[in-house]
Motif scaffolding. Sequence first.
Motif, PDB file in Angstrom:
ATOM      1  N   GLY A  13      43.951  80.479 -18.917  1.00 27.70           N
ATOM      2  CA  GLY A  13      42.976  80.163 -19.000  1.00 27.70           C
ATOM      3  C   GLY A  13      42.361  79.273 -17.817  1.00 27.70           C
ATOM      4  N   ILE A  14      43.408  78.438 -17.214  1.00 27.69           N
ATOM      5  CA  ILE A  14      43.208  77.781 -15.824  1.00 27.69           C
ATOM      6  C   ILE A  14      42.917  78.712 -14.695  1.00 27.69           C
ATOM      7  CG2 ILE A  14      44.227  76.233 -13.957  1.00 27.69           C
ATOM      8  CD1 ILE A  14      45.824  74.811 -16.397  1.00 27.69           C
ATOM      9  N   VAL A  15      43.428  79.807 -14.517  1.00 31.14           N
ATOM     10  CA  VAL A  15      43.446  81.009 -13.604  1.00 31.14           C
ATOM     11  C   VAL A  15      41.883  81.559 -13.799  1.00 31.14           C
ATOM     12  CG1 VAL A  15      44.219  82.924 -12.683  1.00 31.14           C
ATOM     13  CG2 VAL A  15      45.903  81.109 -13.386  1.00 31.14           C
ATOM     14  N   LEU A  16      41.782  81.816 -15.218  1.00 29.68           N
ATOM     15  CA  LEU A  16      40.436  82.425 -15.234  1.00 29.68           C
ATOM     16  C   LEU A  16      39.212  81.534 -14.987  1.00 29.68           C
ATOM     17  CD1 LEU A  16      41.225  84.275 -18.839  1.00 29.68           C
ATOM     18  CD2 LEU A  16      41.096  85.323 -16.357  1.00 29.68           C
ATOM     19  N   MET A  17      39.297  80.172 -15.117  1.00 29.60           N
ATOM     20  CA  MET A  17      38.288  79.423 -14.961  1.00 29.60           C
ATOM     21  C   MET A  17      37.846  79.611 -13.527  1.00 29.60           C
ATOM     22  SD  MET A  17      39.776  75.813 -16.688  1.00 29.60           S
ATOM     23  CE  MET A  17      38.656  74.787 -15.675  1.00 29.60           C
TER      24      MET A  17
END
Length: 677
Positions: free
Chosen positions: A14-18
């Motif tokens: 999720g951090i990467v997708l942010m």
Amino acid sequence: MRARDLSVLVGIIGIVLMMVVPIPIALLDVLLIINISVALLILLVAMNTQDALQFSIFPTLLLVTTLFRLALNVSTTRNILSHGEAGNVVATFGSFVAQGNIVVGFVVFLILVIVQFIVITKGSERVAEVAARFTLDAMPGKQMSIDADLNAGLINEQQARERRQKIEREADFYGAMDGASKFVKGDAIAGIIILVINLIGGLIIGMLFLDKSFSEAAKLFSTLTIGDGLVSQIPALLISTAAGIIVTRAASEGNLATDLSTQMLSQPKLLYIVAGTIAALGIFTPIHWYIALPIAGVLVYAALAMQKNLNRQQVEDEKKEEEQQIEEVRSPESVISLLQVDPIEFEFGYGLIPLADAQQGGDLLDRIILIRRQCALELGIVVPVIRIRDNIQLKPNEYVIKIKGNTVARGELLLNHYLAMSAGYDDDSISGIETREPAFGLPAMWIDEPTKERAELSGYTVVDPPSVVATHLTEVIKKHSHELLGRQETRALIDNVKDAYPALVEELIPSVLSIGDVQKVLSKLLREKVSVRDLVTILETLADYGTYSKDPDVLAEYVRQALSRQITLQYAASDDAMKVITVGPMLEKKIAEAVQQTEHGSYLALDPSTSQLIHHRVTEQVTKAVQSGTSPILLTSPTIRMYLRQLLERTLQDIPVLSYSELEPNVEIQSLGVVNL
């Protein structure tokens, strides 16, 4: 896969997708609050960690939080440049901190970035680098220490394995911290770049696409940019501080609060000094007294409270120590301490306590130091520490001297009197309490202070009680010095010689003789009051003759001959002839014929009647010499000296037995008599 593991994976993804997926403003506010909460939690955990390895996940967590913070920066930058807003959290930080003044907000942001980048991050990075280097350098020594403890039986295999694993984990941790601190440094640089991008990009987008004037665009986007920078830099500052706390707690044994209270607040006197300084600043400088004096009062109150706590803690520690001592006495292992036997003990009744009490003028301890020095000079050995204690089982004025737990001498003192010994004739006007001098057994009497001066004028030798004790103790030590010299003490003497004569010691020990063999020879010399101070000559002689014989009696005779000058000076007066009793040829022949040789050495085999006759004849000659006022010496040939000494040792041990080889050629000899059968 467990839910916990799955949640971590989902969170990282999720951090990467942010960074690429737009995030709603409401969700962005929640994530920003979570970022601040996580940073604060990390700081608190670091403050309450006792050991760096208790927070071993910190390097990885540092990377994840930095990535999360950068993802939030990307999301807020996207919303700022796309919509001219980034949520309530960013707007609140920008307007609240700036207080309507863009310059103030911009300066505050720059100060935070500079503090983090130059002070905290740079320092943490340096400490982590040095800690990693020193930890790696110390690993071989720590591993050897663990192996030594394991070989000595101090720890078991499991404990050794755990210690090795801890050392490896420490090296890995500080190495990881050295690398992870670079992410924090890069994050600070990225914050500055993002600030510039938001300002420039916001001005362009506001004027070209949102139809705003320059002033309106500058105000809007500057506020949002400063708010975004503060929202990201405050958590970064918290985590950088946590990193610095973690890597600087190498020499700590508690958490931060415990260390502060026990180390900084452990000296109340220093708080009084600080309080006085603050009060002086408030009184004698333009600083107002109503500001300085309350602070000084708080410091004084804190010092009083700390002193009270320290006193209470001291009482509790003393109570715990007493309870521990009582528990140790009750434990089965406490009996082991009772097996220790002191080499020399001096016990006295309660009436003689002033002798050892310095507050009452007693100088016995100082005299014992002088006795040990005197014995070192005269005997050549280091006398063990003399244990001094009172004993209520003794008479008030009685004392005893013990060697290895056994009483070897005792005596009585009268503290307010003096011991007077006549020089051969008595003065009837001198009266006192009849006694005997304890060291030599001479007739004496205890006299009081008024009689002292008259006794000295009459030729009496007058001695005070401490000198009587010191003389007696010295003679007992000389008489039993051979019992005080064991293998350990011999080893210490040889090591002292080895510093100056390493070749001599290396040749002798252990290839020629063992420590035990040397100890036996030295003990035989001391038994006949021959000093072993000239240890170099003794070891040289043992190295020469040790290859021919291992018999300590024979080796002792060779050493005595090598010490002929010392023995001659010991018994011969410089201005008079040496008065001796010689052994006749018939007696020498009788003794020589009675010597029996065995594989374990030689011994004297005389029948009881012959031994008794020899004792009788020697005693006759010694008595005549003593009656004439002479201390006689028994002189015989080298071949039978040690056997004659063994024969007379029990009854006439104070009579020196010398051989012709032990005397210097220039010494004058005067015969007082001849012992014959």
